[in-house]
Design a protein around this motif. Structure first.
Motif, PDB file in Angstrom:
ATOM      1  N   ASP A 190      56.986   4.469 -13.092  1.00  0.00           N
ATOM      2  CA  ASP A 190      56.826   2.988 -12.826  1.00  0.00           C
ATOM      3  C   ASP A 190      57.407   2.295 -14.080  1.00  0.00           C
ATOM      4  N   GLY A 191      58.374   1.132 -13.775  1.00  0.00           N
ATOM      5  CA  GLY A 191      58.941   0.529 -14.753  1.00  0.00           C
ATOM      6  C   GLY A 191      60.269   0.966 -15.152  1.00  0.00           C
TER       7      GLY A 191
ATOM      8  N   ASP B  50      63.348  -1.123 -15.330  1.00  0.00           N
ATOM      9  CA  ASP B  50      63.184  -2.438 -15.989  1.00  0.00           C
ATOM     10  C   ASP B  50      63.615  -2.201 -17.434  1.00  0.00           C
ATOM     11  N   VAL B  51      63.816  -0.912 -17.897  1.00  0.00           N
ATOM     12  CA  VAL B  51      63.898  -0.719 -19.204  1.00  0.00           C
ATOM     13  C   VAL B  51      65.241  -0.011 -19.521  1.00  0.00           C
TER      14      VAL B  51
ATOM     15  N   SER C  27      54.225   5.679 -16.679  1.00  0.00           N
ATOM     16  CA  SER C  27      54.954   4.021 -16.719  1.00  0.00           C
ATOM     17  C   SER C  27      55.576   4.039 -17.993  1.00  0.00           C
TER      18      SER C  27
ATOM     19  N   GLN D 216      57.452   0.654 -20.204  1.00  0.00           N
ATOM     20  CA  GLN D 216      57.890  -0.965 -20.178  1.00  0.00           C
ATOM     21  C   GLN D 216      58.512  -1.005 -21.839  1.00  0.00           C
ATOM     22  N   GLN D 217      59.192  -2.364 -22.056  1.00  0.00           N
ATOM     23  CA  GLN D 217      59.755  -2.510 -23.164  1.00  0.00           C
ATOM     24  C   GLN D 217      58.970  -3.794 -23.919  1.00  0.00           C
ATOM     25  N   ASP D 218      58.687  -3.644 -25.152  1.00  0.00           N
ATOM     26  CA  ASP D 218      57.811  -4.421 -25.571  1.00  0.00           C
ATOM     27  C   ASP D 218      58.582  -5.684 -26.185  1.00  0.00           C
TER      28      ASP D 218
END
Length: 375
Positions: free
Chosen positions: A67-68, A71-72, A153, A155-157
């Protein structure tokens, strides 16, 4: 980059200089069994037909269902070679040879590195003791190795860093990194070829199915290299070419049946492997014996201050022929190749056990290794 460009440019130039050969640049798809439609780089369309067609389109870095991930920013085996900076902390998804080679390389460049492997061991094809020894070497080098751990999952911080959530033996955990390398498989470049039009069958993953002479389900259509599945190595692709050349140009009868497929994991020290491992021999119901010893028993390894790893070989209990070996140690690929030559000549293991090798060389370790065979 300069070396790659030189090799590629030289090969292209040789193609262009070959008499009666046309180099067509574009994207092709089948419109019939031996008919192709090519969208040329300039946008024009061309049609090509031939008596024989050879599919050699290779494979590409694949993704993983996390997941995600889309998007990174991620790296693969190609783009990581273009980095102009050393990652502060590199996260690696996948414990195969690609992931491990880059993991150790960037650790030695100064990066903090973590390898996330879904399976219970690194290098899934290797015997457990070999895989454990590899993991031990990487951990000694400061690489964090997470086994039985699945990425959930990512994500980018706000600062651009990578936050990877994983689930492992001790539950869920968050890993932080500056870069993420996805090194988990290579799907074939067959999705745009319209293989159905040619009658070329593929397996469930899209790899082209071939017979022992590399011919597909469509007569006169052949597949070479990574696109047909199996070990994805340059030397395998080259041998595929040798089989095709022998049969189609020289009226030979070459096949890929029973060929030995060696490979080397270029970590440090190297892992050289050819033939059957212990687990594979057991799965096949073979009657076999095992030779095994740590590299610390190899004098030359001690002299060169790199005695990590181990040597292992499997021999047929009846004939004494060597069925395979795994050499994890300094110049492991070269030592493996020596054993492979013995396998090609069908020598019994006793020929290496009792052979005279120069001292002090790594070669003389073969005396000691095969002396451990439990007869």
């Amino acid at each position: 980059r300069e070396i790659v460009d030189t090799f590629r440019g030289g090969n292209e130039q040789r193609l262009e200089d070959t008499e009666n050969l046309d180099l067509v640049r574009g994207e092709a798809r089948f419109t019939g069994q031996k008919e192709l439609e090519v969208r040329l780089d300039g946008g024009e369309m061309a049609r090509i037909s031939a008596e024989n067609v050879f599919i050699n389109v290779g494979a590409r870095p694949g993704g993983v269902p996390v997941d995600g991930l889309d998007d990174v920013p991620t790296l693969d085996s190609t783009t990581i070679m273009e980095l102009d900076e050393v990652p502060e902390r590199l996260l690696v998804l996948g414990g195969g040879y690609v992931g491990l080679e880059f993991a150790q390389m960037f650790r030695r460049f100064g990066s903090e590195v973590a390898v996330v492997q879904r399976g219970s061991q690194l290098l899934a094809r290797e015997d457990t003791d070999i895989a454990e020894a590899v993991a031990e070497i990487l951990r000694e080098d400061g690489v964090e190795v997470l086994l039985g751990t699945e990425a959930q999952s990512v994500q980018q911080d706000e600062s651009g860093g990578i936050e990877l959530t994983v689930n492992g033996p001790n539950g869920e955990r968050a890993l932080s990194g500056s870069h993420l390398l996805v090194a988990a498989g290579r799907p074939p470049n067959t999705d745009t070829l319209n293989l159905e039009a040619a009658g070329v069958e593929t397996d469930g993953r899209g790899f082209v199915e071939v017979n022992e002479r590399l011919e597909t389900s469509a007569p006169g259509v052949y597949a070479l290299g990574d696109v047909k599945g199996g070990p994805a190595f340059t030397h395998v692709s080259y041998n595929d070419y040798q089989v095709i050349e022998a049969n189609l140009l020289n009226a030979g009868d070459a096949t890929i049946d029973g060929r030995l497929v060696p490979y080397t994991v270029f970590m440090d020290p190297q892992l050289g492997r050819v033939g059957l491992g212990e687990a594979e021999a057991r799965e096949q119901g073979r009657d076999f014996r095992v030779a095994s010893m740590p590299m610390v028993h190899v004098a030359r390894a001690l002299e060169m201050d790199e005695s990590r790893g181990m040597m292992k070989a499997v021999v047929d209990a009846g004939t004494g022929e060597i069925l395979g070996c795994a050499i994890l140690g300094i110049e492991g690929g070269e030592i493996m190749a020596m054993i492979q030559i013995a396998m090609m000549g069908k020598l019994p293991y006793t020929a290496l056990r009792d052979g005279v090798f120069a001292h002090p060389t790594l070669a003389e370790s073969l005396n000691s290794l095969f002396a451990t065979v439990d007869v």
